[in-house]
Design a protein around this motif. Structure first.
Motif, short mmCIF file in Angstrom:
data_model
loop_
_atom_site.label_atom_id
_atom_site.label_comp_id
_atom_site.label_asym_id
_atom_site.label_seq_id
_atom_site.Cartn_x
_atom_site.Cartn_y
_atom_site.Cartn_z
N GLN A 177 37.87 26.27 -24.95
CA GLN A 177 38.63 25.50 -25.93
C GLN A 177 37.89 24.21 -26.25
N GLN A 178 37.88 23.82 -27.54
CA GLN A 178 37.20 22.61 -27.97
C GLN A 178 38.21 21.66 -28.61
N LEU A 179 38.19 20.41 -28.16
CA LEU A 179 39.11 19.39 -28.66
C LEU A 179 38.32 18.25 -29.28
N GLU A 180 38.75 17.80 -30.45
CA GLU A 180 38.18 16.56 -30.98
C GLU A 180 38.63 15.42 -30.08
N TRP A 181 37.66 14.53 -29.76
CA TRP A 181 37.96 13.49 -28.77
C TRP A 181 37.47 12.14 -29.26
N LEU A 182 37.43 11.17 -28.37
CA LEU A 182 37.16 9.78 -28.72
C LEU A 182 35.86 9.62 -29.50
N GLY A 183 35.90 8.79 -30.53
CA GLY A 183 34.71 8.48 -31.30
C GLY A 183 34.16 9.65 -32.09
N GLY A 184 34.97 10.69 -32.31
CA GLY A 184 34.49 11.87 -33.02
C GLY A 184 33.73 12.83 -32.13
N GLY A 185 33.74 12.61 -30.83
CA GLY A 185 33.10 13.54 -29.90
C GLY A 185 33.94 14.79 -29.71
N VAL A 186 33.42 15.71 -28.90
CA VAL A 186 34.10 16.98 -28.64
C VAL A 186 34.26 17.16 -27.13
N MET A 187 35.46 17.54 -26.72
CA MET A 187 35.77 17.83 -25.33
C MET A 187 35.95 19.34 -25.18
N HIS A 188 35.10 19.97 -24.37
CA HIS A 188 35.19 21.41 -24.11
C HIS A 188 35.94 21.61 -22.79
N VAL A 189 36.99 22.42 -22.82
CA VAL A 189 37.74 22.72 -21.60
C VAL A 189 37.13 23.97 -20.97
N LEU A 190 36.33 23.77 -19.91
CA LEU A 190 35.66 24.89 -19.25
C LEU A 190 36.60 25.63 -18.31
N LEU A 191 37.40 24.87 -17.56
CA LEU A 191 38.34 25.45 -16.61
C LEU A 191 39.61 24.61 -16.61
N ASP A 192 40.76 25.28 -16.53
CA ASP A 192 42.00 24.54 -16.33
C ASP A 192 42.68 25.06 -15.07
N GLY A 193 43.85 24.54 -14.78
CA GLY A 193 44.51 24.89 -13.53
C GLY A 193 44.83 26.36 -13.39
N GLU A 194 45.03 27.04 -14.51
CA GLU A 194 45.31 28.47 -14.47
C GLU A 194 44.13 29.25 -13.91
N HIS A 195 42.92 28.78 -14.18
CA HIS A 195 41.71 29.48 -13.72
C HIS A 195 41.38 29.18 -12.26
N THR A 196 41.90 28.08 -11.72
CA THR A 196 41.49 27.62 -10.39
C THR A 196 42.64 27.49 -9.41
N GLY A 197 43.78 28.07 -9.73
CA GLY A 197 44.93 27.95 -8.84
C GLY A 197 45.40 26.52 -8.67
N GLY A 198 45.16 25.70 -9.69
CA GLY A 198 45.60 24.31 -9.65
C GLY A 198 44.68 23.36 -8.92
N GLN A 199 43.57 23.87 -8.38
CA GLN A 199 42.67 23.01 -7.60
C GLN A 199 41.81 22.10 -8.47
N PHE A 200 41.40 22.60 -9.63
CA PHE A 200 40.40 21.91 -10.43
C PHE A 200 40.67 22.07 -11.91
N ALA A 201 40.19 21.12 -12.69
CA ALA A 201 39.93 21.32 -14.11
C ALA A 201 38.52 20.81 -14.36
N MET A 202 37.85 21.40 -15.35
CA MET A 202 36.47 21.04 -15.64
C MET A 202 36.27 20.96 -17.15
N PHE A 203 35.51 19.95 -17.57
CA PHE A 203 35.32 19.68 -18.99
C PHE A 203 33.84 19.33 -19.24
N ARG A 204 33.41 19.56 -20.47
CA ARG A 204 32.10 19.08 -20.91
C ARG A 204 32.31 18.32 -22.20
N SER A 205 31.85 17.09 -22.22
CA SER A 205 32.17 16.18 -23.32
C SER A 205 30.91 15.65 -23.98
N SER A 206 30.85 15.76 -25.30
CA SER A 206 29.80 15.09 -26.07
C SER A 206 30.41 13.83 -26.67
#
Length: 335
Positions: free
Chosen positions: A13-42
């Protein structure tokens, strides 16, 4: 984490974020049993977060490229490419990008994805006319997801509001790329320890490795740690239990503890790996060779060395490396 999961860059999933950057949701709680979330941000130069506190999650930021200033409590850090920041829950912080940046962001436990989704805009959906991230939308999303906005973004000579921390049992840690312990690894590659359990209060360990095409692990199993691997560049095949995943740059794979796994690099690669809880660095240090130390005669990081290190550190090597078209044998899976 109870099940394996893998996704390619195009799946995130890609989200428009601060300053016109993009936040990619690599992992959310559903994928990790609630242990982690992971993102990649430009993020472009000048993008900046408000001063804020996470009340529920620890946050880790790895500067894959570019640079930023981080304010953490009463301290100010200038972090360049390859640097890392561990920001414990309850500790006030903020950042300002000083050159166009690519950042990998983790939160533990998961939940930070709900804040990003609440404040950002999903790029797969039409943007409402006049939509933008405002202090009001940030504040609303923060209040709904355990974040506290303390004030607007800081100027480069700014300071965080005083006495704004909440209960925290963690200690912030920030390091530049030159400070990471570096070990010679399989196939002539390098393994860098960005965070170990002492840096994170035992919550996780974080590694960045380089590996050449053809490098391959034996079939192995972690008895104590879950492992998450992000393919930063290059490509590889990852086996997790009965599954075989082909990953390219931007892909991610989740390997739960107790499940046999292996990998084979198919083009020169850079990867980032998270192990939770922390402690996998004991195995890495036992098997690898600190590049700052003289090299013992004939000392190579071989599969035999890995097996010997595994016996000493609670890991288990189950079998030889797999060829590209193989699957993990059923006998090793208990089938």
């Amino acid at each position: 984490m109870a099940i394996s999961y893998a996704a390619e860059a195009a799946d995130h999933q890609q989200l428009e974020w601060l300053g016109g950057g993009v936040m990619h949701v690599l992992l959310d709680g559903e994928h990790t049993g609630g242990q982690f979330a992971m993102f990649r941000s430009s993020a472009p130069t000048g993008a900046a977060s408000p001063a804020h506190v996470h009340t529920r999650e620890d946050e880790i930021v790895v500067m894959l490229s570019g640079s930023a200033v981080f304010w953490v409590g009463e301290q100010r850090f200038e972090v360049g490419e390859g640097g890392v920041a561990f920001l414990p829950r309850g500790v006030r912080h903020a950042y300002r990008i000083t050159s166009d940046a690519d950042m990998l962001v983790l939160s533990t436990p998961s939940g930070l994805e709900d804040f990003f989704r609440g404040a950002g805009h999903d790029l797969k959906t039409p943007k409402p006319e006049g939509w933008q991230i405002t202090p009001e939308t940030m504040g609303k999303a923060a209040a709904a997801n355990g974040q506290i906005i303390l004030g607007p973004p800081l100027a480069l000579d700014g300071v965080l509001p005083a006495n704004a921390d909440v209960d925290s049992d963690g200690v912030p840690y920030v390091a530049q790329a030159s400070e990471h312990e570096t070990l010679a690894w399989l196939g002539g590659g390098m393994m860098r320890i960005l965070l170990d359990k002492d840096h994170t209060g035992g919550r996780l360990s974080l590694f960045r490795s380089s590996a050449s095409a053809g490098s391959a692990s034996p079939v192995y199993v972690h008895s104590m740690e879950d492992e998450i691997i992000v393919m930063l560049s290059g490509s590889g095949i990852y086996w997790v239990g009965e599954h075989r995943y082909e990953l390219s740059a931007g892909g991610v794979v989740v390997a739960p503890r107790g499940v046999p796994m292996a990998y084979r690099i198919t083009s020169d690669a850079e990867t980032l790996a998270v192990a939770t809880p922390g402690g996998l660095e004991t195995f890495v240090r036992t098997a690898g060779r600190d590049v700052r130390q003289p090299r013992p005669d004939s000392r190579e990081v071989s599969h035999t060395v890995l097996a010997e290190a595994s016996e000493k550190t609670g890991q288990t090597v189950l079998g030889a490396p797999l060829e590209a078209d193989d699957m993990i044998p059923g006998a090793l899976l208990g089938l």
